[in-house]
Design a protein around this motif. Structure first.
Motif, PDB file in Angstrom:
ATOM      1  N   GLU A 192       0.826  -1.205   0.000  1.00 45.51           N
ATOM      2  CA  GLU A 192       0.000   0.000   0.000  1.00 45.51           C
ATOM      3  C   GLU A 192       0.864   1.261   0.000  1.00 45.51           C
ATOM      4  OE1 GLU A 192      -3.497   2.092   2.693  1.00 45.51           O
ATOM      5  OE2 GLU A 192      -2.786   0.094   3.217  1.00 45.51           O
ATOM      6  N   GLU A 193       1.922   1.225   0.771  1.00 46.80           N
ATOM      7  CA  GLU A 193       2.832   2.377   0.816  1.00 46.80           C
ATOM      8  C   GLU A 193       3.446   2.643  -0.552  1.00 46.80           C
ATOM      9  OE1 GLU A 193       7.248   3.358   2.556  1.00 46.80           O
ATOM     10  OE2 GLU A 193       6.011   1.914   3.649  1.00 46.80           O
ATOM     11  N   ARG A 194       3.900   1.611  -1.212  1.00 47.76           N
ATOM     12  CA  ARG A 194       4.506   1.760  -2.540  1.00 47.76           C
ATOM     13  C   ARG A 194       3.481   2.218  -3.574  1.00 47.76           C
ATOM     14  NH1 ARG A 194       8.815   3.205  -3.538  1.00 47.76           N
ATOM     15  NH2 ARG A 194       8.154   4.337  -1.772  1.00 47.76           N
ATOM     16  N   ALA A 195       2.264   1.667  -3.496  1.00 43.97           N
ATOM     17  CA  ALA A 195       1.226   2.059  -4.446  1.00 43.97           C
ATOM     18  C   ALA A 195       0.862   3.531  -4.270  1.00 43.97           C
ATOM     19  CB  ALA A 195      -0.004   1.174  -4.270  1.00 43.97           C
ATOM     20  N   ARG A 196       0.721   3.968  -3.037  1.00 37.50           N
ATOM     21  CA  ARG A 196       0.382   5.369  -2.792  1.00 37.50           C
ATOM     22  C   ARG A 196       1.506   6.300  -3.218  1.00 37.50           C
ATOM     23  NH1 ARG A 196      -3.113   6.027   2.677  1.00 37.50           N
ATOM     24  NH2 ARG A 196      -4.731   4.523   2.139  1.00 37.50           N
ATOM     25  N   ALA A 197       2.744   5.879  -2.995  1.00 35.06           N
ATOM     26  CA  ALA A 197       3.886   6.723  -3.375  1.00 35.06           C
ATOM     27  C   ALA A 197       3.984   6.858  -4.891  1.00 35.06           C
ATOM     28  CB  ALA A 197       5.172   6.141  -2.819  1.00 35.06           C
ATOM     29  N   SER A 198       3.732   5.771  -5.603  1.00 31.98           N
ATOM     30  CA  SER A 198       3.860   5.840  -7.062  1.00 31.98           C
ATOM     31  C   SER A 198       2.651   6.528  -7.710  1.00 31.98           C
ATOM     32  CB  SER A 198       4.055   4.442  -7.656  1.00 31.98           C
ATOM     33  OG  SER A 198       2.912   3.648  -7.394  1.00 31.98           O
ATOM     34  N   LEU A 199       1.466   6.371  -7.139  1.00 30.30           N
ATOM     35  CA  LEU A 199       0.269   6.994  -7.713  1.00 30.30           C
ATOM     36  C   LEU A 199       0.038   8.413  -7.209  1.00 30.30           C
ATOM     37  CD1 LEU A 199      -2.188   3.969  -7.526  1.00 30.30           C
ATOM     38  CD2 LEU A 199      -0.999   4.836  -9.543  1.00 30.30           C
ATOM     39  N   GLY A 200       0.644   8.750  -6.070  1.00 32.93           N
ATOM     40  CA  GLY A 200       0.458  10.084  -5.512  1.00 32.93           C
ATOM     41  C   GLY A 200      -0.912  10.276  -4.885  1.00 32.93           C
ATOM     42  N   ARG A 201      -1.517   9.209  -4.415  1.00 35.63           N
ATOM     43  CA  ARG A 201      -2.852   9.275  -3.808  1.00 35.63           C
ATOM     44  C   ARG A 201      -2.749   9.181  -2.297  1.00 35.63           C
ATOM     45  NH1 ARG A 201      -7.548   9.202  -7.216  1.00 35.63           N
ATOM     46  NH2 ARG A 201      -6.647   9.342  -9.287  1.00 35.63           N
ATOM     47  N   VAL A 202      -3.677   9.833  -1.617  1.00 40.50           N
ATOM     48  CA  VAL A 202      -3.718   9.810  -0.156  1.00 40.50           C
ATOM     49  C   VAL A 202      -5.171   9.659   0.265  1.00 40.50           C
ATOM     50  CG1 VAL A 202      -3.186  11.095   1.939  1.00 40.50           C
ATOM     51  CG2 VAL A 202      -1.713  11.325  -0.052  1.00 40.50           C
ATOM     52  N   HIS A 203      -5.403   8.833   1.274  1.00 37.44           N
ATOM     53  CA  HIS A 203      -6.751   8.688   1.831  1.00 37.44           C
ATOM     54  C   HIS A 203      -7.055   9.933   2.653  1.00 37.44           C
ATOM     55  CE1 HIS A 203     -10.012   6.985   4.311  1.00 37.44           C
ATOM     56  NE2 HIS A 203     -10.233   6.248   3.213  1.00 37.44           N
ATOM     57  N   ARG A 204      -8.315  10.332   2.720  1.00 39.42           N
ATOM     58  CA  ARG A 204      -8.648  11.594   3.403  1.00 39.42           C
ATOM     59  C   ARG A 204      -8.385  11.560   4.902  1.00 39.42           C
ATOM     60  NH1 ARG A 204     -14.740  11.417   4.734  1.00 39.42           N
ATOM     61  NH2 ARG A 204     -15.228   9.270   4.189  1.00 39.42           N
ATOM     62  N   ASN A 205      -8.319  10.381   5.522  1.00 39.61           N
ATOM     63  CA  ASN A 205      -8.060  10.280   6.957  1.00 39.61           C
ATOM     64  C   ASN A 205      -6.583  10.081   7.277  1.00 39.61           C
ATOM     65  OD1 ASN A 205     -10.776  10.533   7.503  1.00 39.61           O
ATOM     66  ND2 ASN A 205     -11.138   8.339   7.482  1.00 39.61           N
ATOM     67  N   ASP A 206      -5.734  10.046   6.260  1.00 40.64           N
ATOM     68  CA  ASP A 206      -4.304   9.810   6.485  1.00 40.64           C
ATOM     69  C   ASP A 206      -3.595  11.063   6.982  1.00 40.64           C
ATOM     70  OD1 ASP A 206      -4.450   7.215   5.690  1.00 40.64           O
ATOM     71  OD2 ASP A 206      -3.691   7.560   3.658  1.00 40.64           O
ATOM     72  N   VAL A 207      -2.626  10.838   7.838  1.00 38.29           N
ATOM     73  CA  VAL A 207      -1.762  11.914   8.285  1.00 38.29           C
ATOM     74  C   VAL A 207      -0.442  11.762   7.523  1.00 38.29           C
ATOM     75  CG1 VAL A 207      -0.518  12.896  10.244  1.00 38.29           C
ATOM     76  CG2 VAL A 207      -2.804  11.964  10.562  1.00 38.29           C
ATOM     77  N   ILE A 208      -0.017  12.806   6.853  1.00 36.72           N
ATOM     78  CA  ILE A 208       1.177  12.719   6.015  1.00 36.72           C
ATOM     79  C   ILE A 208       2.359  13.339   6.769  1.00 36.72           C
ATOM     80  CG2 ILE A 208       2.236  13.438   3.875  1.00 36.72           C
ATOM     81  CD1 ILE A 208      -0.541  13.495   2.664  1.00 36.72           C
ATOM     82  N   ILE A 209       3.421  12.584   6.868  1.00 44.23           N
ATOM     83  CA  ILE A 209       4.660  13.064   7.470  1.00 44.23           C
ATOM     84  C   ILE A 209       5.708  13.009   6.365  1.00 44.23           C
ATOM     85  CG2 ILE A 209       6.417  12.671   9.208  1.00 44.23           C
ATOM     86  CD1 ILE A 209       4.248  11.288  10.882  1.00 44.23           C
TER      87      ILE A 209
END
Length: 103
Positions: free
Chosen positions: A83-100
């Protein structure tokens, strides 16, 4: 005649001593200050320490990458890593995620 021979042997002996002391002085100077002399050794040892520190850092980083790759190579892929790799490559974030942001 005797004075000339004595004077000549004195100057020949003096010349030999001067040439030999000049050669010894030349080699001693370059042993201390030359590109491979004693002063250059200190610089080489310092650069060796820097390279050893860099090697330790790179070895640690390599172990970290090997550990992450081991999670990807198993029969069951780690879901969090996928999931981490997929989000990093697609540039998508879930609305409840906290981004550091790192690195």
């Amino acid at each position: 005649m005797v004075v000339r021979r004595g004077l000549r042997s004195f100057f020949i002996t003096l010349a030999l001593y001067l040439v030999s002391s000049g050669a010894v002085g030349y080699f001693m100077f370059h042993a201390q200050h030359g590109s491979r002399g004693l002063e250059a050794r200190g610089g080489l040892q310092e650069s060796l320490r820097v390279m050893e520190d860099e090697l330790k850092e790179l070895t640690t980083e390599r172990k970290s990458w090997e550990q992450r790759l081991a999670l990807m190579r198993d029969e069951a892929v780690d879901r969090d890593l996928l999931e981490e790799r997929a989000r990093a490559s697609l540039g998508r974030v879930h609305r409840n995620d906290v981004i550091i942001m790192g690195r």
